[in-house]
Design a protein around this motif. Structure first.
Motif, PDB file in Angstrom:
ATOM      1  N   LEU A 429     -48.748   2.273 100.054  1.00  0.00           N
ATOM      2  CA  LEU A 429     -48.049   3.150 100.985  1.00  0.00           C
ATOM      3  C   LEU A 429     -46.860   3.823 100.323  1.00  0.00           C
ATOM      4  N   VAL A 430     -46.133   3.070  99.504  1.00  0.00           N
ATOM      5  CA  VAL A 430     -45.006   3.653  98.782  1.00  0.00           C
ATOM      6  C   VAL A 430     -45.496   4.706  97.807  1.00  0.00           C
ATOM      7  N   ASN A 431     -46.622   4.440  97.148  1.00  0.00           N
ATOM      8  CA  ASN A 431     -47.177   5.387  96.198  1.00  0.00           C
ATOM      9  C   ASN A 431     -47.505   6.720  96.868  1.00  0.00           C
ATOM     10  N   ASP A 432     -47.975   6.668  98.133  1.00  0.00           N
ATOM     11  CA  ASP A 432     -48.304   7.888  98.851  1.00  0.00           C
ATOM     12  C   ASP A 432     -47.078   8.779  99.009  1.00  0.00           C
ATOM     13  N   GLU A 433     -45.952   8.175  99.322  1.00  0.00           N
ATOM     14  CA  GLU A 433     -44.726   8.924  99.512  1.00  0.00           C
ATOM     15  C   GLU A 433     -44.198   9.501  98.205  1.00  0.00           C
ATOM     16  N   GLN A 434     -44.577   8.915  97.082  1.00  0.00           N
ATOM     17  CA  GLN A 434     -44.073   9.356  95.779  1.00  0.00           C
ATOM     18  C   GLN A 434     -45.036  10.288  95.065  1.00  0.00           C
ATOM     19  N   GLY A 435     -46.098  10.674  95.737  1.00  0.00           N
ATOM     20  CA  GLY A 435     -47.033  11.621  95.148  1.00  0.00           C
ATOM     21  C   GLY A 435     -48.114  11.010  94.294  1.00  0.00           C
ATOM     22  N   TRP A 436     -48.255   9.711  94.320  1.00  0.00           N
ATOM     23  CA  TRP A 436     -49.266   9.066  93.489  1.00  0.00           C
ATOM     24  C   TRP A 436     -50.672   9.181  94.072  1.00  0.00           C
ATOM     25  N   ASP A 437     -50.763   9.707  95.285  1.00  0.00           N
ATOM     26  CA  ASP A 437     -52.079   9.934  95.885  1.00  0.00           C
ATOM     27  C   ASP A 437     -52.658  11.289  95.508  1.00  0.00           C
ATOM     28  N   THR A 438     -51.853  12.109  94.820  1.00  0.00           N
ATOM     29  CA  THR A 438     -52.321  13.452  94.439  1.00  0.00           C
ATOM     30  C   THR A 438     -52.102  13.728  92.954  1.00  0.00           C
ATOM     31  N   VAL A 439     -52.234  12.719  92.111  1.00  0.00           N
ATOM     32  CA  VAL A 439     -52.080  12.914  90.666  1.00  0.00           C
ATOM     33  C   VAL A 439     -53.243  13.768  90.161  1.00  0.00           C
ATOM     34  N   PRO A 440     -52.955  14.899  89.543  1.00  0.00           N
ATOM     35  CA  PRO A 440     -54.034  15.788  89.099  1.00  0.00           C
ATOM     36  C   PRO A 440     -54.793  15.227  87.911  1.00  0.00           C
ATOM     37  N   GLU A 441     -56.004  15.705  87.742  1.00  0.00           N
ATOM     38  CA  GLU A 441     -56.836  15.267  86.629  1.00  0.00           C
ATOM     39  C   GLU A 441     -56.201  15.645  85.291  1.00  0.00           C
ATOM     40  N   GLU A 442     -55.389  16.710  85.289  1.00  0.00           N
ATOM     41  CA  GLU A 442     -54.733  17.153  84.054  1.00  0.00           C
ATOM     42  C   GLU A 442     -53.847  16.061  83.456  1.00  0.00           C
ATOM     43  N   ALA A 443     -53.276  15.198  84.308  1.00  0.00           N
ATOM     44  CA  ALA A 443     -52.402  14.138  83.802  1.00  0.00           C
ATOM     45  C   ALA A 443     -53.188  13.162  82.938  1.00  0.00           C
TER      46      ALA A 443
END
Length: 473
Positions: A429-443
């Motif tokens: 849940l914390v990861n969702d708020e920090q943008g970890w649910d939308t890490v792009p494939e480019e990373a």
């Protein structure tokens, strides 16, 4: 360097030692260290009030110093005291790196230098910073992206001068989270490329090539996210020895590295029995030792450093940046941890694959043999699992499919299940708020290029800055 004060009372407008009402209570040991430094380099007392020791390394200690500036304000400085046994050329080369390349592009500069006999103190601007180990669990993906961008920017800058830092790690890349400032520090282990612009680095050739035994390096004390010392152990042997060895049955996962050279001159009557054991036989001890630069911090050394490749370039800094990026994306720091170079190599193989490691080693004159095949892991799956974004079962199924496809057993992976299962739902849940649910494939594509096992094809810092991950920068 001459034995003189590099800055004077007039330059700082100091009228005695600056006093502070917020003086921290120091331990007796710290007070003793500071007093010893004042005695060793008495010029310091005329300009600085040393507040506390803020860092301790193998070759130096770092202190926080305060001085009064010309406008009456107080300035904070980092005072790096180099141990008296430091090689003079090494000290001078570090100063030259800071002077020529420092002060811009996220690279720390130098303000002054003091010297008294065999004691030297380098004075640099002080930058308040946070340790990655303390904040890694709270960093957002955007902060991680910014961090790795500025690290690559610093590497591109020093590599343009032909400087190989050789000790890239979070402790040497200061990060002020609030101000979004960065600074690459500590060039004490730096070396130069063949066309380096830092003249004194040319004089360091050979200083860092201390001979080390490369036969039957024993795993004494290691632990890892994926592997354990009971499961993996490594050795180094040279070409020509394998044909004269009597191999006992394999009892555990083992990697072996050898030079790809002619077998002429090998005495086949000298049979070695220490392969895959915890012992070093007299035959191995009698052979000439290999030597190569191996500076750096365990866990961040590139594969070509671990297997004693003599030709090492700026690519080793890029690998270290990749390890940092892997830690930040997975939320696990340190990611690799091993006190033995060959155990460290095996840990890399558990992530990047044993076949791939052997193929890369062959490209720069080494042969890697492994008694147990280790499949290459998907970096996105690995990082998302460690962050709790994927169920453990999905990862294990992927690994099991790889195992069945290659018809090999991977007992190391079963050990990892318990570690993966420790990730809690709240962390997700914390990861969702920090943008970890939308890490792009480019990373993960950039991570894959940074962790290229072959230094000749590994992406450069300059090319990495042009990666699609940083398009909006």
């Amino acid at each position: 360097m001459d034995s003189c004060v590099a800055c004077t009372d007039e330059m700082f407008g100091v009228d005695g030692i600056v006093k502070s009402g917020n003086k921290k209570k120091m331990s007796r040991d710290m007070e003793s260290d500071i007093e010893s430094l004042y005695k060793a380099v008495p010029q310091l007392a005329k300009t600085f009030r040393i507040i506390e020791k803020i860092g301790q390394g193998t070759f130096s200690s770092v202190y926080l110093g305060e001085a009064r500036m010309q406008d009456g304000s107080r300035g904070l400085f980092a005072l790096k005291h180099l141990i008296p046994t430091s090689h003079p050329t090494r000290i001078a080369a570090e100063l030259q790196c800071l002077t020529i390349a420092g002060g811009r592009e996220n690279v720390m500069g130098v303000e002054y230098c003091f010297r008294k006999e065999d004691h030297a103190v380098i004075v640099m601007p002080y930058m308040e910073h946070q340790a990655i180990v303390d904040i890694i669990g709270t960093l957002s993906f955007e902060e991680v992206r910014l961090y790795i961008y500025h690290l690559l920017k610093a590497l591109r800058h020093i590599h343009q001068f032909g400087i190989i830092h050789r000790d890239i790690k979070p402790n040497n890349f200061l990060y002020n989270r609030k101000a979004k400032k960065f600074a690459l520090v500590d060039f004490g282990l730096a070396q130069g490329t063949a066309d380096t612009q830092i003249e004194l680095l040319k004089d360091l050739v050979g200083l860092s090539k201390a001979p080390r035994p490369v036969f039957s390096e024993r795993n004494l004390n290691s632990c890892s996210l994926i592997t354990t010392k009971q499961e993996t152990k490594t050795q180094l042997v040279r070409t020509g020895e394998l044909s004269s060895r009597r191999f006992p049955p394999a009892r555990r996962g083992l990697a072996t590295v050898r030079n790809q050279k002619s077998q002429r001159g090998v005495h086949h009557s000298l049979t070695c029995n220490c392969f895959q054991t915890d012992q070093v036989c007299n035959v191995c001890l009698s052979r000439k030792q290999q030597s190569a630069p191996r500076a750096g911090t365990p866990g961040f050394r590139a594969p070509e450093v671990l297997i004693k490749c003599p030709n090492q370039g700026t690519a080793i800094d890029v690998w270290s940046a990749g390890v940092i990026f892997l830690s930040l994306l997975s939320g696990r720091y340190p990611f690799f941890k091993a006190s033995d170079d060959m155990v460290a190599l095996t840990q890399i193989m558990t992530i990047r694959g044993s076949r791939e490691t052997a193929r890369a080693a062959k490209a720069f004159g080494k042969a890697v043999l492994c008694s147990r095949e280790l499949p290459r892991l998907d970096l996105r799956v690995l990082c998302e699992t460690l962050r709790g974004r994927r169920p453990v079962e999905e990862v294990c199924k992927s690994l099991d499919d790889c195992r069945k496809k290659r018809a090999v057993e991977t007992p190391l992976l079963s050990k990892s299940k318990a570690k993966f299962q420790k990730v809690s739902q709240s962390e997700t849940l914390v990861n969702d708020e920090q943008g970890w649910d939308t890490v792009p494939e480019e990373a993960y594509d950039l991570l894959d290029h940074l962790l290229d096992l072959n230094p000749m094809t590994r992406i450069t810092a300059a090319k990495a800055l042009e990666h699609p991950l940083f398009t909006d920068f």
